[in-house]
Design a protein around this motif. Structure first.
Motif, PDB file in Angstrom:
ATOM      1  N   VAL A 167      96.749 -69.529  15.605  1.00 42.36           N
ATOM      2  CA  VAL A 167      96.399 -68.945  16.994  1.00 42.36           C
ATOM      3  C   VAL A 167      97.780 -68.851  17.998  1.00 42.36           C
ATOM      4  N   LEU A 168      97.866 -67.924  18.625  1.00 42.31           N
ATOM      5  CA  LEU A 168      99.121 -67.795  19.612  1.00 42.31           C
ATOM      6  C   LEU A 168      98.816 -68.259  20.975  1.00 42.31           C
ATOM      7  N   LEU A 169      99.174 -69.778  21.365  1.00 47.57           N
ATOM      8  CA  LEU A 169      98.701 -70.200  22.872  1.00 47.57           C
ATOM      9  C   LEU A 169     100.264 -70.010  23.737  1.00 47.57           C
ATOM     10  N   ARG A 170      99.907 -69.645  24.413  1.00 47.72           N
ATOM     11  CA  ARG A 170     100.895 -69.634  25.849  1.00 47.72           C
ATOM     12  C   ARG A 170     100.817 -70.881  26.888  1.00 47.72           C
ATOM     13  N   GLY A 171     101.590 -71.568  26.724  1.00 46.73           N
ATOM     14  CA  GLY A 171     101.701 -72.652  27.588  1.00 46.73           C
ATOM     15  C   GLY A 171     102.418 -72.694  29.033  1.00 46.73           C
ATOM     16  N   GLY A 173     104.959 -72.254  31.907  1.00 46.29           N
ATOM     17  CA  GLY A 173     106.291 -71.384  31.746  1.00 46.29           C
ATOM     18  C   GLY A 173     106.252 -70.465  30.971  1.00 46.29           C
ATOM     19  N   GLY A 174     105.255 -69.976  30.431  1.00 46.19           N
ATOM     20  CA  GLY A 174     104.864 -68.862  29.637  1.00 46.19           C
ATOM     21  C   GLY A 174     105.537 -69.011  28.248  1.00 46.19           C
ATOM     22  N   LYS A 175     105.787 -70.291  27.844  1.00 44.97           N
ATOM     23  CA  LYS A 175     106.199 -70.671  26.582  1.00 44.97           C
ATOM     24  C   LYS A 175     105.014 -70.532  25.395  1.00 44.97           C
ATOM     25  N   GLU A 176     105.483 -69.745  24.395  1.00 42.61           N
ATOM     26  CA  GLU A 176     104.567 -69.400  23.126  1.00 42.61           C
ATOM     27  C   GLU A 176     104.773 -70.366  22.168  1.00 42.61           C
ATOM     28  N   ARG A 177     103.425 -70.493  21.528  1.00 39.93           N
ATOM     29  CA  ARG A 177     103.617 -71.475  20.154  1.00 39.93           C
ATOM     30  C   ARG A 177     102.284 -71.194  19.309  1.00 39.93           C
ATOM     31  N   LEU A 178     102.807 -71.101  17.949  1.00 39.96           N
ATOM     32  CA  LEU A 178     101.895 -70.757  16.914  1.00 39.96           C
ATOM     33  C   LEU A 178     101.335 -71.915  16.456  1.00 39.96           C
ATOM     34  N   VAL A 179     100.093 -72.240  16.484  1.00 42.36           N
ATOM     35  CA  VAL A 179      99.323 -73.344  16.222  1.00 42.36           C
ATOM     36  C   VAL A 179      98.306 -72.968  14.964  1.00 42.36           C
ATOM     37  N   PRO A 180      98.288 -73.908  13.927  1.00 44.76           N
ATOM     38  CA  PRO A 180      97.366 -73.723  12.925  1.00 44.76           C
ATOM     39  C   PRO A 180      95.706 -73.966  13.438  1.00 44.76           C
ATOM     40  N   VAL A 181      94.918 -73.161  12.978  1.00 45.08           N
ATOM     41  CA  VAL A 181      93.390 -73.466  13.186  1.00 45.08           C
ATOM     42  C   VAL A 181      92.478 -73.866  12.080  1.00 45.08           C
ATOM     43  N   GLY A 182      92.035 -74.960  12.232  1.00 46.13           N
ATOM     44  CA  GLY A 182      91.374 -75.630  10.923  1.00 46.13           C
ATOM     45  C   GLY A 182      90.141 -74.744  10.549  1.00 46.13           C
ATOM     46  N   GLN A 271     104.169 -83.000  18.833  1.00 47.97           N
ATOM     47  CA  GLN A 271     104.847 -82.393  20.002  1.00 47.97           C
ATOM     48  C   GLN A 271     104.694 -80.897  19.867  1.00 47.97           C
ATOM     49  N   GLU A 272     105.322 -80.443  18.885  1.00 52.12           N
ATOM     50  CA  GLU A 272     105.272 -78.990  18.496  1.00 52.12           C
ATOM     51  C   GLU A 272     103.772 -78.484  18.778  1.00 52.12           C
ATOM     52  N   LEU A 273     102.907 -79.138  18.300  1.00 52.13           N
ATOM     53  CA  LEU A 273     101.642 -78.610  18.316  1.00 52.13           C
ATOM     54  C   LEU A 273     100.964 -78.719  19.717  1.00 52.13           C
ATOM     55  N   LEU A 274     101.335 -79.531  20.662  1.00 54.75           N
ATOM     56  CA  LEU A 274     101.004 -79.924  21.976  1.00 54.75           C
ATOM     57  C   LEU A 274     101.842 -78.905  22.892  1.00 54.75           C
ATOM     58  N   GLY A 275     102.950 -78.402  22.444  1.00 53.72           N
ATOM     59  CA  GLY A 275     103.569 -77.696  23.302  1.00 53.72           C
ATOM     60  C   GLY A 275     104.514 -78.353  24.267  1.00 53.72           C
TER      61      GLY A 275
END
Length: 306
Positions: A167-171, A173-182, A271-275
């Motif tokens: 899933v693509l989450l937008r945190g 400041g508009g920063k995006e991160r790709l997080v795995p979904v179980g 850290q990466e997963l939480l953004g």
């Protein structure tokens, strides 16, 4: 101040909620200055800013005293404003540079035991209803990805890849991160998309709602689910599950991080997963894990007891 808020919006890309907080804090600062007949940047001194900080902690007839955390946030807004004014050539001196925000007491994040989380997930939504499928999908995604509540309700269907399990989450400041979904969250979201969301879309069409396009989580009228409604979904599920601890969407985020670390995950991965921009922010969760280890050691080791 309007120019500073424009700067935060356009150049810094701060989130809407953060901007609202800055605007509220700066309005209070303006009112403080107006009460002292200060209408010019050059008339503000270090003592003025210090007195403002003291007024925040003491409160007045219109405002209750602020905690160290809230006062610190307000002072950060004021410091940022004065720094901006100097950089933009609006004034030569920065009267807030030497005024340090009060240090808040260090509070460890509260995580739920896995049994409580599972009970809440099982209790999501009124059984047998369309919204139950949505509520279960929402809570599974929150706990399964560590998403902030604003990130979850801001998702569009296209942000999910259930085949890839991401899933693509937008945190912030508009920063995006790709997080795995179980698998549990994927199954819950897939069930919601197939068996519940089409009904909510249809409700929006019949009711004239146009906000439905693309939004993943919809309300009963076919519009995008709000943060407040998502919060209510969790609180009601916790109540049905008989979980008496204070529960909020952030509690699920804390639980996600703590359970990962308890399971042996590297703090940099969490850290990466939480953004989180800095690993220092994430390391507070390692303190929780160490506390858990100490408690187990103290109760289980024969030579650890007093």
């Amino acid at each position: 101040m309007r120019a500073y808020l424009d700067h935060l919006t356009v150049e810094r890309g701060l989130a809407t909620n953060t901007l609202s907080s800055y605007r509220r804090d700066l309005r209070r600062y303006l009112a403080f200055l107006a009460a002292r007949d200060i209408a010019d940047l050059g008339a503000i001194t270090e003592s003025t800013v210090t007195d403002f900080l003291l007024s925040l902690r003491e409160g007045d007839a219109d405002h209750p005293p602020l905690s160290a955390t809230s006062a610190a946030r307000t002072v950060v807004a004021v410091r940022g404003f004065h720094k901006f004014a100097v950089r933009d050539g609006l004034t030569e001196a920065d009267p807030a540079a030497a005024v340090k925000p009060p240090a808040p007491a260090k509070r460890l994040p509260k995580a739920l035991p896995l049994s409580d989380v599972e009970a809440i997930l099982d209790a999501a939504g009124a059984p047998g209803t369309t919204l139950a499928l949505r509520d279960r999908a929402l809570l599974e995604l929150l706990y399964g990805t560590g998403a902030r509540i604003s990130e979850a309700v801001g998702l569009d269907v296209d942000d999910l890849d259930l085949v890839d399990g991401t899933v693509l989450l937008r945190g912030k400041g508009g920063k995006e991160r790709l997080v795995p979904v179980g698998s549990y969250a994927r199954e819950a979201v897939s069930g919601y998309l197939v068996r519940a969301r089409p009904d909510l879309v249809a409700a929006g069409v019949s009711g004239g709602t146009t906000e439905r396009a693309g939004a993943l989580f919809l309300n009963a009228r076919g519009g995008r689910l709000s943060r407040q409604s998502a919060w209510t979904v969790l609180v009601r599920a916790a109540d049905r599950a008989g979980v008496t601890r204070d529960v909020s969407p952030h509690t699920l985020r804390h639980s996600f991080a703590t359970h990962l670390l308890d399971g042996g995950a590297d703090v940099r991965v969490v850290q990466e997963l939480l953004g989180h921009a800095s690993v220092t922010t994430t390391q507070v969760y390692t303190l929780v894990t160490v506390d858990n280890l100490r408690e187990v050691f103290a109760t289980a080791h024969p030579r650890a007891r007093d």
